[in-house]
Write an enzyme that holds these catalytic residues in place. Sequence first.
Site, short mmCIF file in Angstrom:
data_model
loop_
_atom_site.label_atom_id
_atom_site.label_comp_id
_atom_site.label_asym_id
_atom_site.label_seq_id
_atom_site.Cartn_x
_atom_site.Cartn_y
_atom_site.Cartn_z
N ARG A 98 0.76 -1.03 0.01
CA ARG A 98 0.15 0.00 0.11
C ARG A 98 0.92 1.25 0.01
NH1 ARG A 98 2.64 1.85 3.65
NH2 ARG A 98 1.22 3.36 3.78
N GLY A 99 0.37 2.45 -0.02
CA GLY A 99 1.11 3.42 -0.40
C GLY A 99 1.14 3.76 -1.81
N ALA A 100 0.71 5.18 -2.25
CA ALA A 100 0.54 5.72 -3.53
C ALA A 100 1.84 5.15 -4.41
CB ALA A 100 0.00 6.92 -3.73
N ARG A 116 -7.30 -0.50 -7.10
CA ARG A 116 -7.76 0.37 -6.14
C ARG A 116 -8.16 1.76 -6.74
NH1 ARG A 116 -4.86 0.76 -0.46
NH2 ARG A 116 -6.69 1.56 0.18
N GLN A 129 -1.36 1.57 9.89
CA GLN A 129 -0.01 2.06 9.32
C GLN A 129 0.90 2.74 10.17
OE1 GLN A 129 -3.04 2.59 7.98
NE2 GLN A 129 -3.17 2.13 5.64
N ASP A 131 -2.47 10.46 -1.60
CA ASP A 131 -2.89 9.46 -2.64
C ASP A 131 -3.08 9.89 -4.23
OD1 ASP A 131 -3.20 8.08 0.12
OD2 ASP A 131 -3.02 6.32 -1.27
N ASN A 158 -5.88 11.98 0.77
CA ASN A 158 -4.80 10.98 1.42
C ASN A 158 -5.71 10.18 2.48
OD1 ASN A 158 -2.09 10.28 2.04
ND2 ASN A 158 -2.30 11.60 3.95
N LYS A 159 -4.97 9.32 3.35
CA LYS A 159 -5.57 8.38 4.25
C LYS A 159 -6.54 9.31 5.13
CE LYS A 159 -4.91 5.03 4.83
NZ LYS A 159 -6.00 4.19 4.06
#
Lengths: 347, 347
Positions: free
Chosen positions: A45-47, A88, A195, A236, A246-247
């Site tokens: 995960r993580g853009a 995603r 995370q 993201d 973002n998150k």
Amino acid sequence: MVPTITWRDNYVVMIDQRKLPFKENYVVCKTPAQVAKAIRKMVIRGAPAIGVAAAMGLALGANRIKSINRLTFERHFLRICEQMAKARPTASNLFWAVQTMQEVLKKHPTASVRELKDLLRTKADELLAADQAINRAIGLNGQTVVPDEATVLTHCNAGALATAGYGTALGVVRAAWEAGKNIQVLADETRPFLQGSRLTAWELQQDNIPVTLITDSMAGYLMSKGRVQLIVVGADRVAANGDVANKIGTYSLAVLAKENKVPFYVAAPLSTIDLSVPTGDEIPIEERDPREVTHSLGQAIAPAGTTAWNPAFDVTPNRFIEGIITEKGIARKPYRKTLKAMKSQSA
Amino acid sequence: MVPTITWRDNYVVMIDQRKLPFKENYVVCKTPAQVAKAIRKMVIRGAPAIGVAAAMGLALGANRIKSINRLTFERHFLRICEQMAKARPTASNLFWAVQTMQEVLKKHPTASVRELKDLLRTKADELLAADQAINRAIGLNGQTVVPDEATVLTHCNAGALATAGYGTALGVVRAAWEAGKNIQVLADETRPFLQGSRLTAWELQQDNIPVTLITDSMAGYLMSKGRVQLIVVGADRVAANGDVANKIGTYSLAVLAKENKVPFYVAAPLSTIDLSVPTGDEIPIEERDPREVTHSLGQAIAPAGTTAWNPAFDVTPNRFIEGIITEKGIARKPYRKTLKAMKSQSA
């Protein structure tokens, strides 16, 4: 530091980020469908890391296509690209990586299938290597805004594990630390996927950078007490006007930062900036399984049958953002102008 | 609905709120030290419930004093009171309850030890019964600000379990529901202790009031999307100027509510209002074991040895608060004046 993603015997190998830091399991992907699934299930995960994984997955997929007929190969490859792009919905790096890989075909209209397979693998390797270099540049650009003595708050994990290495937001932290600044990090735990507590705390501990864990709801109070000098988060997707997806929880931090006069920065590669999306309102926000909210690391935290809502991201309006740190420098308001200029500089 | 706290055979019995909703365990306290420990360990929590528990614990303690000499009894009783008052530092109801019990002695200067024991037990029973009636009144006063169709956000658990029954913030929700309003509740999970996911979700499900669980960091985003019409929370202590100490995360919600023009109310009995404390800056904020943050329901969520910070409460400045709902009505700005008037009305 373990690599987030790498090749092994022509297979794509990722450390399973669902299990860290309690287990160091590795997931081996032999097909692009397995890579897409690993992205969807958040093994990786993580853009930026998602972008690199998608490119590697496509190179893997290209290599598995049996036909030596270029038109047949292209048709198969495009289908794989379409599937990968569905993994995603929010992180723009995924679509950027897929597009970048497709451009290899367009740029080599006369290449054979054999040559295309090599070119695609080379491109994926380039993206992997480039991402690490980009993060180093983001770090160097970003560390200029980190005070000599500071507590830096971050949310989620925009670190080595969210990228091919070094990190975006944590790249800024690392660069400031390497520059000798006396900093410490406050890490939001970042429910529901944790995370912050699992990945950010672990990464920083490995580098001996002081880190203190808090729950997400403690950040505002700490800001009000003057205990936070800077906030840096990843992204993201950044819209053309500088709105940032973002998150989930990032928006709240940004509002609280403004209220408490704490500078709020976003660190992201140019591949995260999507000029085709005018504002944050048009960024699709993924909603994930409510079970992630009713549970924590597989353990129920609510009565059976509880209804839950699980948006994975939120949108922070550009007015709350002091600057967007990229590999080309720090973009400031008005973002519509500065982001466009930066993107064209890199094209 | 199970009672939060009750008498059984002259012992104080509490449902163990650390285990709910997964286990319905009961803790039997035979000594005031056991009651104080139950408060400290959060077997029972919530400012009004802590107040009632302290009073019952003191009645229990009085009954155990062997001496029939009034002076000796008083000396013993005061020592028990001092110990009880140390159980937790933030909720003012604890100190209010201890003081109320001590006043029984002052009001009956010629009573025998035997009579004092009866009077103290009667007073504790009164506080228990009064708390339920007070919550009903808070509910009726507060439901007037609940729209006919609304999503009401709450934080932590200010429900039946935080009181002798019915609840403060959830009392407002219950009264609105009983008045036939079409409402649903958004419950913040409230890390680290998960009062929202474990207790609020459970309570509301028992009453068939629709409830949706979210993580703490989702509340701001939902507000920005117009999905929240009202916020009601409880309080652990209200200063004379209307600053409110409540569960960590409350301050963040209040700032986000203001940014998004969502009315933010506090529901609390007058016993939570502490006129001796001029502003929120003077309210002591309890810091609890960092292990509550590095773990979730006993399960590690961070690498072993992670440093964490665990303030249990924060302070919301009065300017963010639309109204403070008490059993005597809704206090509005300027709180220094309205709260004082309301307190003197009840004295």
